[in-house]
Design an enzyme around this catalytic site. Structure first.
Site, short mmCIF file in Angstrom:
data_model
loop_
_atom_site.label_atom_id
_atom_site.label_comp_id
_atom_site.label_asym_id
_atom_site.label_seq_id
_atom_site.Cartn_x
_atom_site.Cartn_y
_atom_site.Cartn_z
N GLY A 178 -0.55 -2.64 6.15
CA GLY A 178 -0.41 -3.91 6.85
C GLY A 178 -1.67 -4.74 6.71
N ASP A 228 -8.45 -1.73 5.34
CA ASP A 228 -8.50 -0.58 6.24
C ASP A 228 -8.27 0.75 5.54
OD1 ASP A 228 -5.86 -1.62 5.76
OD2 ASP A 228 -5.11 -0.19 7.25
N ARG A 242 -13.84 -8.17 -0.57
CA ARG A 242 -13.17 -7.74 0.67
C ARG A 242 -12.66 -6.29 0.56
NH1 ARG A 242 -7.73 -5.88 2.05
NH2 ARG A 242 -7.28 -6.57 4.15
N THR A 273 0.84 -1.20 0.00
CA THR A 273 0.00 0.00 0.00
C THR A 273 0.87 1.26 0.00
OG1 THR A 273 -1.74 -1.13 1.17
CG2 THR A 273 -1.61 1.23 1.53
N1 ASP Z 1 -3.66 -2.46 4.51
C1 ASP Z 1 -3.92 -2.98 3.20
C2 ASP Z 1 -5.17 -3.80 3.24
O1 ASP Z 1 -5.36 -4.57 4.16
C3 ASP Z 1 -2.82 -3.80 2.65
C4 ASP Z 1 -1.48 -3.15 2.66
O2 ASP Z 1 -1.18 -2.33 3.51
O3 ASP Z 1 -0.68 -3.45 1.78
O4 ASP Z 1 -5.94 -3.73 2.31
#
Ligand code: ASP
Length: 340
Positions: free
Chosen positions: A260, A239, A236, A208
């Site tokens: 994360g 966050d 899905r 992300t």
């Molecule tokens: N936080 C992101 C998610 O769960 C994934 C990521 O941080 O890469 O969609």
């Protein structure tokens, strides 16, 4: 004599002011946290990441320097990372179980507490701009799926064929994830809960992107953009687009962008918790961020976050092996880091 004393006092305060202005951070970015190990990195790849993060910081800094708003800086910075296949946002986003790219993004204005977000969009080249359009051109905070794609089109944003987001590396990542999910050994990486969520391997690299900026007027803005998690199922949403979970911003406290394992960040309302710890308990941005991330870690979630307060204090904690991250100070000094 008196005027000499006055002159000295003036000179002293000018020097201290100049020094603190130099140390003040005006932007912080991340390009995702996860199992990022030096032994798995080629020098070329590492150089490419450093170059992309530097370019992103420079793009946002140019906005701030020219007197534009922190929102402009966040948008410009995230565009660079969304357009780079290196990051899990825009081009280069990870694939869902069904082989699609479904993108999430959010942006928040620390001065007004206005926010905008999109989730599960598939045709918007730069989802962060769609999030901003939701914030500025609609009466809503969050739009999802086909409706959000339609809104972005009507708002005049660049629309692309979903194929635009396809990259070989992410496609191979999906094939690997699908294969691993069907073997018992890999199930050990995940908890029962995560199996229910369809996320069985906690070792996937997250990617992300996020940015927090502080402009010359003293206003903060924060934004996050992502493809979510490889192999995600059933529409899905993570966050990143959820205000208060992966993204939050308030001039009174800080701007925050998380990366994360999203489910843990949602359940802990991480970004707003950091702001609340600062607002109601008077904690520093670093202390508040550490407390919130430790809670994620204790529950079995991994990742990191970036936060910047209005005084220019920055923090970038993570509990994974690495996190692509960088800062730029008011005087333009750039620092880019990857590992612990
Ligand atoms: N936080 C992101 C998610 O769960 C994934 C990521 O941080 O890469 O969609």
């Amino acid at each position: 004599m008196k005027s000499l004393k006055l002159l000295l006092v003036m000179l002293f305060s000018w020097v201290t002011l100049a020094a603190s202005a130099q140390q003040k951070y005006v932007m912080v970015i991340h390009g995702g946290a996860g199992t990022i190990l030096k032994k798995n990195m080629t020098p070329e790849k590492e150089a490419a990441y450093i170059a992309a993060l530097t370019q992103a910081l420079k793009a946002g800094y140019a906005e701030i320097k020219s007197g534009k708003s922190s929102l402009d800086a966040v948008e410009a910075t995230i565009h660079v990372m969304e357009n780079s296949p290196l990051f899990n946002a825009g081009k280069g986003a990870v694939f869902t179980h069904d082989g699609r790219n479904e993108l999430d993004a959010a942006i928040m204005n620390g001065k007004t507490l206005e926010a905008g977000a999109v989730a599960g969009v598939t045709t918007i080249k730069n989802p962060i701009s769609a999030a901003r359009a939701v914030m500025e051109k609609s009466e809503h905070v969050m739009m999802m799926g086909a409706g959000a794609d339609q809104f972005a089109k009507e708002a005049g944003l660049e629309i692309v064929d979903p194929k635009y987001f396809w990259t070989k590396e992410r496609w191979d990542g999906l094939q690997k994830a699908i294969k691993e999910d069907s073997t018992k050994a890999v199930l050990d990486h995940g908890s029962k809960k995560s199996e229910l969520l369809g996320i069985k391997n906690r070792d996937y690299k997250f990617g992300t992107v996020g940015c927090v900026a502080l402009d010359k007027a003293g206003n903060l803005a924060a934004g996050t953009s992502t493809g979510g998690m490889t192999n995600k199922k059933y529409g899905r949403v993570g966050d990143a687009p959820i205000i208060g979970a992966g993204t939050y911003c308030n001039n009174e406290t800080a701007g925050i962008s998380c990366t994360g394992w999203g489910e843990f960040y949602i359940r802990n309302v991480v970004a707003k918790t950091i702001s609340d710890l600062m607002e109601y308990k008077g904690l520093s941005v670093a202390k508040a961020s550490k407390i919130a991330l430790d809670k994620v870690g204790k529950m079995g979630g991994d990742g990191g976050l970036i936060a910047l307060d209005r005084k220019g204090n920055v923090t970038m904690p993570f509990n994974t092996e690495g996190m692509y991250r960088g800062t730029i100070t008011a005087d333009g000094k750039i620092e880019v880091l990857i590992y612990k």
